[in-house]
Design a protein around this motif. Sequence first.
Motif, PDB file in Angstrom:
ATOM      1  N   PHE A   1       0.310  20.927   6.669  1.00  0.00           N
ATOM      2  CA  PHE A   1      -0.274  19.623   7.016  1.00  0.00           C
ATOM      3  C   PHE A   1      -1.635  19.805   7.692  1.00  0.00           C
ATOM      4  CE2 PHE A   1      -0.601  15.715   9.647  1.00  0.00           C
ATOM      5  CZ  PHE A   1      -0.478  14.765   8.642  1.00  0.00           C
TER       6      PHE A   1
ATOM      7  N   ILE B   1      -6.831  -1.251   5.487  1.00  0.00           N
ATOM      8  CA  ILE B   1      -5.709  -0.307   5.602  1.00  0.00           C
ATOM      9  C   ILE B   1      -5.677   0.596   4.367  1.00  0.00           C
ATOM     10  CG2 ILE B   1      -3.188  -0.090   5.666  1.00  0.00           C
ATOM     11  CD1 ILE B   1      -3.145  -2.697   7.316  1.00  0.00           C
ATOM     12  N   ARG B   2      -5.887   0.005   3.214  1.00  0.00           N
ATOM     13  CA  ARG B   2      -5.875   0.792   1.970  1.00  0.00           C
ATOM     14  C   ARG B   2      -7.025   1.811   1.974  1.00  0.00           C
ATOM     15  NH1 ARG B   2      -6.427  -3.103  -1.235  1.00  0.00           N
ATOM     16  NH2 ARG B   2      -4.230  -3.554  -1.506  1.00  0.00           N
TER      17      ARG B   2
ATOM     18  N   LEU C   1      10.586   8.861   9.639  1.00  0.00           N
ATOM     19  CA  LEU C   1      10.534   7.783   8.634  1.00  0.00           C
ATOM     20  C   LEU C   1      11.678   6.787   8.846  1.00  0.00           C
ATOM     21  CD1 LEU C   1       9.548   9.803   5.420  1.00  0.00           C
ATOM     22  CD2 LEU C   1       8.123   8.131   6.629  1.00  0.00           C
TER      23      LEU C   1
ATOM     24  N   LEU D   1      10.636   4.558  11.652  1.00  0.00           N
ATOM     25  CA  LEU D   1       9.632   3.589  11.185  1.00  0.00           C
ATOM     26  C   LEU D   1      10.297   2.503  10.351  1.00  0.00           C
ATOM     27  CD1 LEU D   1       6.822   6.101  10.136  1.00  0.00           C
ATOM     28  CD2 LEU D   1       6.628   4.417  11.978  1.00  0.00           C
TER      29      LEU D   1
ATOM     30  N   GLN E   1      -4.540   7.983   9.255  1.00  0.00           N
ATOM     31  CA  GLN E   1      -3.220   7.350   9.180  1.00  0.00           C
ATOM     32  C   GLN E   1      -2.186   8.309   9.752  1.00  0.00           C
ATOM     33  OE1 GLN E   1      -2.332   4.916   5.864  1.00  0.00           O
ATOM     34  NE2 GLN E   1      -0.137   5.320   5.877  1.00  0.00           N
ATOM     35  N   LEU E   2      -1.436   7.818  10.717  1.00  0.00           N
ATOM     36  CA  LEU E   2      -0.441   8.655  11.397  1.00  0.00           C
ATOM     37  C   LEU E   2       0.960   8.465  10.843  1.00  0.00           C
ATOM     38  CD1 LEU E   2      -1.591   7.976  15.089  1.00  0.00           C
ATOM     39  CD2 LEU E   2      -2.257   9.879  13.612  1.00  0.00           C
ATOM     40  N   ASP E   3       1.226   7.322  10.223  1.00  0.00           N
ATOM     41  CA  ASP E   3       2.607   6.983   9.870  1.00  0.00           C
ATOM     42  C   ASP E   3       2.781   6.773   8.375  1.00  0.00           C
ATOM     43  OD1 ASP E   3       0.951   4.771  10.048  1.00  0.00           O
ATOM     44  OD2 ASP E   3       2.474   3.443  10.866  1.00  0.00           O
ATOM     45  N   GLY E   4       4.036   6.982   7.932  1.00  0.00           N
ATOM     46  CA  GLY E   4       4.378   6.801   6.526  1.00  0.00           C
ATOM     47  C   GLY E   4       4.126   8.072   5.722  1.00  0.00           C
ATOM     48  N   THR E   5       4.527   8.024   4.471  1.00  0.00           N
ATOM     49  CA  THR E   5       4.356   9.219   3.633  1.00  0.00           C
ATOM     50  C   THR E   5       2.894   9.441   3.250  1.00  0.00           C
ATOM     51  OG1 THR E   5       4.861   7.907   1.657  1.00  0.00           O
ATOM     52  CG2 THR E   5       6.698   9.087   2.680  1.00  0.00           C
ATOM     53  N   ARG E   6       2.019   8.510   3.588  1.00  0.00           N
ATOM     54  CA  ARG E   6       0.582   8.703   3.380  1.00  0.00           C
ATOM     55  C   ARG E   6      -0.095   9.250   4.647  1.00  0.00           C
ATOM     56  NH1 ARG E   6      -4.311   4.693   1.492  1.00  0.00           N
ATOM     57  NH2 ARG E   6      -3.880   3.795   3.535  1.00  0.00           N
ATOM     58  N   ALA E   7       0.702   9.680   5.628  1.00  0.00           N
ATOM     59  CA  ALA E   7       0.138  10.270   6.862  1.00  0.00           C
ATOM     60  C   ALA E   7      -0.818  11.397   6.484  1.00  0.00           C
ATOM     61  CB  ALA E   7       1.253  10.798   7.749  1.00  0.00           C
ATOM     62  N   GLY E   8      -1.923  11.480   7.212  1.00  0.00           N
ATOM     63  CA  GLY E   8      -2.935  12.494   6.900  1.00  0.00           C
ATOM     64  C   GLY E   8      -4.009  11.979   5.955  1.00  0.00           C
ATOM     65  N   PHE E   9      -3.906  10.696   5.594  1.00  0.00           N
ATOM     66  CA  PHE E   9      -4.915  10.099   4.707  1.00  0.00           C
ATOM     67  C   PHE E   9      -6.280  10.053   5.408  1.00  0.00           C
ATOM     68  CE2 PHE E   9      -7.314   6.306   3.433  1.00  0.00           C
ATOM     69  CZ  PHE E   9      -7.419   6.517   2.070  1.00  0.00           C
ATOM     70  N   VAL E  10      -7.307  10.464   4.674  1.00  0.00           N
ATOM     71  CA  VAL E  10      -8.693  10.414   5.157  1.00  0.00           C
ATOM     72  C   VAL E  10      -9.567   9.976   3.980  1.00  0.00           C
ATOM     73  CG1 VAL E  10     -10.646  11.811   5.967  1.00  0.00           C
ATOM     74  CG2 VAL E  10      -8.378  12.220   6.913  1.00  0.00           C
TER      75      VAL E  10
ATOM     76  N   ALA F   1      -5.664  13.935   3.186  1.00  0.00           N
ATOM     77  CA  ALA F   1      -5.106  13.436   1.924  1.00  0.00           C
ATOM     78  C   ALA F   1      -5.981  12.294   1.421  1.00  0.00           C
ATOM     79  CB  ALA F   1      -3.688  12.947   2.173  1.00  0.00           C
TER      80      ALA F   1
ATOM     81  N   ASN G   1      -6.081  14.359  13.348  1.00  0.00           N
ATOM     82  CA  ASN G   1      -5.771  13.645  12.093  1.00  0.00           C
ATOM     83  C   ASN G   1      -6.870  12.694  11.648  1.00  0.00           C
ATOM     84  OD1 ASN G   1      -3.190  14.657  12.897  1.00  0.00           O
ATOM     85  ND2 ASN G   1      -2.209  13.063  11.695  1.00  0.00           N
TER      86      ASN G   1
ATOM     87  N   ALA H   1      -3.905   3.302   7.961  1.00  0.00           N
ATOM     88  CA  ALA H   1      -3.249   2.292   8.800  1.00  0.00           C
ATOM     89  C   ALA H   1      -3.887   2.205  10.182  1.00  0.00           C
ATOM     90  CB  ALA H   1      -1.760   2.613   8.924  1.00  0.00           C
ATOM     91  N   GLN H   2      -4.350   3.346  10.711  1.00  0.00           N
ATOM     92  CA  GLN H   2      -4.997   3.321  12.030  1.00  0.00           C
ATOM     93  C   GLN H   2      -6.529   3.314  11.916  1.00  0.00           C
ATOM     94  OE1 GLN H   2      -2.102   5.427  11.595  1.00  0.00           O
ATOM     95  NE2 GLN H   2      -1.040   3.652  12.424  1.00  0.00           N
TER      96      GLN H   2
ATOM     97  N   ILE I   1       0.863  -1.164   0.000  1.00  0.00           N
ATOM     98  CA  ILE I   1       0.000   0.000   0.000  1.00  0.00           C
ATOM     99  C   ILE I   1       0.910   1.227   0.000  1.00  0.00           C
ATOM    100  CG2 ILE I   1      -1.787   1.260   1.277  1.00  0.00           C
ATOM    101  CD1 ILE I   1      -2.456  -1.581   2.531  1.00  0.00           C
TER     102      ILE I   1
ATOM    103  N   MET J   1      -4.161  20.905   5.191  1.00  0.00           N
ATOM    104  CA  MET J   1      -4.568  19.771   4.359  1.00  0.00           C
ATOM    105  C   MET J   1      -5.623  18.933   5.097  1.00  0.00           C
ATOM    106  SD  MET J   1      -3.866  16.268   4.109  1.00  0.00           S
ATOM    107  CE  MET J   1      -2.247  15.941   4.827  1.00  0.00           C
ATOM    108  N   LEU J   2      -5.413  18.710   6.396  1.00  0.00           N
ATOM    109  CA  LEU J   2      -6.396  17.949   7.177  1.00  0.00           C
ATOM    110  C   LEU J   2      -7.716  18.715   7.282  1.00  0.00           C
ATOM    111  CD1 LEU J   2      -4.037  16.605   9.953  1.00  0.00           C
ATOM    112  CD2 LEU J   2      -5.398  15.195   8.411  1.00  0.00           C
TER     113      LEU J   2
ATOM    114  N   GLY K   1       3.006   4.419   0.542  1.00  0.00           N
ATOM    115  CA  GLY K   1       3.171   5.337   1.666  1.00  0.00           C
ATOM    116  C   GLY K   1       2.813   4.760   3.007  1.00  0.00           C
TER     117      GLY K   1
ATOM    118  N   GLN L   1       6.822  13.662   7.883  1.00  0.00           N
ATOM    119  CA  GLN L   1       6.811  12.476   7.010  1.00  0.00           C
ATOM    120  C   GLN L   1       6.342  12.801   5.593  1.00  0.00           C
ATOM    121  OE1 GLN L   1       5.422   8.663   9.191  1.00  0.00           O
ATOM    122  NE2 GLN L   1       4.488  10.345  10.300  1.00  0.00           N
TER     123      GLN L   1
END
Lengths: 118, 296
Positions: free
Chosen positions: A108, B232-233, A70, A73, B195-204, A117, B269, B237-238, A10, A111-112, A12, A100
């Motif tokens: 950020f 998760i996708r 990162l 992680l 999602q808190l972690d990874g470069t996709r953090a902030g995903f909603v 995102a 988030n 992730a959270q 998946i 954006m939220l 990111g 990140q």
Amino acid sequence: MKTSLENHKIPGTIIFDGQRAIDGYALNKMCFSFNSAENRAAFLSDPDAYCRKFNLTDKQREAVKSRDVLGLLESGGHIYYLAKWGGIIGLGVQDLGAQQTGMTVEEFKAMLARGGAH
Amino acid sequence: MATIVGGIATSHIPTIGKAIGKGWCNEPEWKPFFDSYKPVHAWLEKVRPDVAVVVYNDHGLNFFLNNMPTFAVGAAARYDNSDEGWGLNVVPPFAGYPEFSWGLIESMVADEFDITSCQEMLVDHGFTVAMGLLWPKEKGPCPVRTVPISVNTVQSPLPSPARCYKLGRALGKAIEAFDEDLRVVVVGTGGLSHQLDGTRAGFVNKDFDLLCMEKIVTDPEALTDYSIPDLIRLTGAQGVEVIQWLVMRGALTGQVSKVHSRYHGVISNTSAAVMVLENSCADERHAREHVLQEHL
């Protein structure tokens, strides 16, 4: 170690599977210790000595020093435990998210506020 | 016999806990959010539960990677909150109900769920924020005894949505088999997408959040078709914490009707939402279990 989750890449997203749990055990154990105020103070008084006490790898110690989320992680840190470390050094989840994603914290948050995102 | 009055699904975002601690409920930024719990309070005053079974996920307060149970059930007379490390105020303890807990554990293990029983269990924001929203301290002492159930959302592999829904079925059966005249509400906390972690953090993913809120009422089995990687996708992730909503929904064994539902959008988030589902009677349970077995 190949896990079934590796078949579901998946973008990111880091899956905290068995291999990461092994790689990150000491790092996460250190962060788990930060539930205690006494341990948080001990970390702040000498961060590198505290990392050595928990037998972090050189790479992990360097990532702690440079506040590289990162990197932490990638070397097995789990975000729930890393959030406790973030709290000590004044980084909340939005600061961690900004770093990140390569945004400023204001970008950020904005954006939220626009619905996150996608 | 114990009866299940209904289920509540609610987010448990730490920032909400901070707002509760600071007394910000009437601040302009927070008032619309906290006001959306007023219908929940009205419903709770109507159905008057004696016990709340609270299905949540521990974020590294009670459980560490040395021992990570998939499903852990509290069996203590008292549950303490404690310092989580990043500044949330510690709240007073919650009353438990060991006899009821053991009744649930015995029934669920008999139904082939390998439960970890906990006579000591610190409850983190996943539990306490939900409790603070449902029974605000301003309204007086908390009127319910509690049973915390923690679901592993930390260490993969996580239990699948289908497994969590089945756990909920076993939980509902266990509650109704308890030989005491108790009124029980089942609470599922967490989510929705984040999602808190990874470069996709902030995903909603608002579309998926709304789909979950629709299906959890009318067609929860549809959500059991997703795998954990699917979730998760789709929800981050959270965001997988929605599996706790599925445990709650699985426990509602009768006719379920939506009493209240509100999607708030993003807080901190995370997509925040609350739902109240009333459970009217258990007559249909055997028929539903038959359908479930065919489906799964």
